[in-house]
Design a protein around this motif. Structure first.
Motif, PDB file in Angstrom:
ATOM      1  N   VAL A  12      -4.666  -0.880   1.789  1.00  0.00           N
ATOM      2  CA  VAL A  12      -4.934  -0.621   0.293  1.00  0.00           C
ATOM      3  C   VAL A  12      -3.297  -0.406  -0.387  1.00  0.00           C
ATOM      4  O   VAL A  12      -3.904  -1.235  -1.652  1.00  0.00           O
ATOM      5  N   LEU A  13      -2.804  -0.124   0.166  1.00  0.00           N
ATOM      6  CA  LEU A  13      -1.299  -0.184  -0.055  1.00  0.00           C
ATOM      7  C   LEU A  13      -0.492  -1.765  -0.774  1.00  0.00           C
ATOM      8  O   LEU A  13      -0.060  -1.853  -2.103  1.00  0.00           O
ATOM      9  N   PHE A  14      -0.706  -2.163   0.398  1.00  0.00           N
ATOM     10  CA  PHE A  14      -0.480  -3.420   0.314  1.00  0.00           C
ATOM     11  C   PHE A  14      -1.482  -4.344  -0.960  1.00  0.00           C
ATOM     12  O   PHE A  14      -0.540  -4.800  -1.810  1.00  0.00           O
ATOM     13  N   LEU A  15      -2.759  -4.201  -1.368  1.00  0.00           N
ATOM     14  CA  LEU A  15      -3.253  -4.655  -2.243  1.00  0.00           C
ATOM     15  C   LEU A  15      -3.321  -3.955  -3.605  1.00  0.00           C
ATOM     16  O   LEU A  15      -3.293  -4.737  -4.779  1.00  0.00           O
ATOM     17  N   THR A  16      -2.968  -3.259  -3.736  1.00  0.00           N
ATOM     18  CA  THR A  16      -3.159  -2.213  -4.603  1.00  0.00           C
ATOM     19  C   THR A  16      -1.361  -2.113  -5.648  1.00  0.00           C
ATOM     20  O   THR A  16      -1.004  -1.810  -6.236  1.00  0.00           O
ATOM     21  N   VAL A  17      -0.624  -1.755  -4.047  1.00  0.00           N
ATOM     22  CA  VAL A  17       1.012  -0.835  -4.996  1.00  0.00           C
ATOM     23  C   VAL A  17       1.844  -2.338  -4.741  1.00  0.00           C
ATOM     24  O   VAL A  17       2.354  -1.823  -5.600  1.00  0.00           O
ATOM     25  N   LEU A 154       2.364  -1.714  11.191  1.00  0.00           N
ATOM     26  CA  LEU A 154       2.557  -0.292  10.255  1.00  0.00           C
ATOM     27  C   LEU A 154       4.349  -0.454  10.367  1.00  0.00           C
ATOM     28  O   LEU A 154       4.426   0.306   9.806  1.00  0.00           O
ATOM     29  N   THR A 155       5.269  -0.810  10.616  1.00  0.00           N
ATOM     30  CA  THR A 155       6.542  -1.388   9.820  1.00  0.00           C
ATOM     31  C   THR A 155       6.279  -2.180   8.489  1.00  0.00           C
ATOM     32  O   THR A 155       6.714  -1.293   7.907  1.00  0.00           O
ATOM     33  N   ILE A 156       5.050  -2.703   8.286  1.00  0.00           N
ATOM     34  CA  ILE A 156       5.376  -3.147   6.932  1.00  0.00           C
ATOM     35  C   ILE A 156       4.745  -1.878   5.763  1.00  0.00           C
ATOM     36  O   ILE A 156       4.618  -1.181   5.233  1.00  0.00           O
ATOM     37  N   PHE A 159       7.629  -0.184   4.588  1.00  0.00           N
ATOM     38  CA  PHE A 159       7.730  -0.210   3.776  1.00  0.00           C
ATOM     39  C   PHE A 159       6.800  -0.315   2.080  1.00  0.00           C
ATOM     40  O   PHE A 159       7.518   0.298   0.946  1.00  0.00           O
ATOM     41  N   LEU A 160       5.660   0.675   2.870  1.00  0.00           N
ATOM     42  CA  LEU A 160       5.123   0.192   1.212  1.00  0.00           C
ATOM     43  C   LEU A 160       4.671   1.729   1.109  1.00  0.00           C
ATOM     44  O   LEU A 160       4.959   1.732  -0.042  1.00  0.00           O
ATOM     45  N   ILE A 161       4.715   2.480   2.254  1.00  0.00           N
ATOM     46  CA  ILE A 161       5.372   4.020   1.532  1.00  0.00           C
ATOM     47  C   ILE A 161       6.203   4.439   1.677  1.00  0.00           C
ATOM     48  O   ILE A 161       6.599   5.565   0.249  1.00  0.00           O
TER      49      ILE A 161
END
Length: 290
Positions: A12-17, A154-156, A159-161
């Protein structure tokens, strides 16, 4: 459930943020300064930087010694335009700040870096997956592959969080974590394969518990010493490698968790006694009897 929820959050974060790409991938100009006095007025720095005429600048304070970073977007006009950013920034801030780091990356270079970095990660992951496929019997290989992919996701997510800057150093950290994950999984699965040959009638859940427990001391010692070294790098390594050390610290914890609670439990749903393992063992026993 925790890993599944985290993985969904990552998607979700990858697609939005999205990732916070650094100067290596976005292009532009990065300037890091250190104040010559005790006080820093971020609002005033941002106002001055935005008034230079190069668009809105990203200004943030980092470290604990009065350090400030400014990022200016890609300017039309090629290398000359990028150098003009540095010249005007020095004119505006040189009296109050010491310039510690200046980087300029053009659009062509940043595009090449993106392609090279992506290709490097993909080839490394493919190479690891091929190694695991031939290193273990199919059920064990599937468990190891899922564990490695879990650690990458989880590592990606880290970075997203955290919105930590994603640059070429981040690529190096991910590749290092892939190697560490592979090492942790191979150690546990080597013991699992050994116990499968030794205890052919032991229930699989008990056998997997035994394989994890028999390697637990080694895993704990290795992880603890690595974590201690990374903590030292985080606090005393300086800003140049702080991001790398933070990602590695997170990755080591994830890899240790994954080897015991992700890769191994997957084997509960697979027929780990079937395939080449038992066939090779039976063939060896038959040859010995002859």
């Amino acid at each position: 459930p925790l890993s599944a929820a985290y993985s969904i959050l990552v998607i979700v974060l990858f697609l939005t943020v999205g990732l916070n790409f650094g100067i290596d991938f976005k292009g532009g100009t990065l300037i890091e300064m250190q104040t010559k006095s005790a006080a820093i007025d971020i609002a005033q720095i941002r106002q001055t930087a935005n008034g230079l005429g190069f668009g809105e600048a990203e200004v943030q304070e980092f470290g604990s010694g009065g350090e400030v970073s400014m990022r200016f977007g890609m300017q039309p006009g090629g290398e000359t335009a990028q150098q003009a950013v540095v010249v005007k920034a020095r004119e505006a801030f040189a009296s109050s700040y010491e310039f510690r780091r200046v980087e300029t990356v053009g659009p062509r270079v940043s595009g090449e870096l993106v392609q090279a970095g992506t290709l490097g990660v993909v080839l490394a992951i493919v190479g690891v997956l091929i190694y695991l496929w031939f290193r273990f019997e199919m059920p064990l290989a599937i468990g190891a592959i899922l564990g490695t992919l879990h650690d990458i996701v989880l590592t990606i997510g880290f970075f997203l969080i955290t919105q930590l800057e994603f640059n070429l150093t981040s690529i190096a950290a991910i590749l290092t974590i892939v190697g560490y994950s592979l090492n942790e999984t191979v150690v546990v699965f080597d013991r699992t394969r050994e116990l499968l040959r030794r205890y052919k009638t032991m229930p699989i859940p008990e056998l997997l518990d035994l394989s994890v427990n028999s390697t637990l001391s080694r895993t704990a010692i290795t992880s603890t010493t690595t974590v201690l070294a990374l903590i030292a790098l985080v606090f005393f390594g300086g800003t140049a490698i702080e991001g790398f050390a933070l990602v590695m610290l997170f990755g080591v914890v994830v890899c240790t968790y994954s080897a015991m609670f992700i890769s191994t439990p997957v084997l509960l749903y697979l027929d780990v006694r079937a395939g080449r393992l038992d066939q090779s063992e039976d063939a060896a026993e038959a040859k010995a009897r002859v």
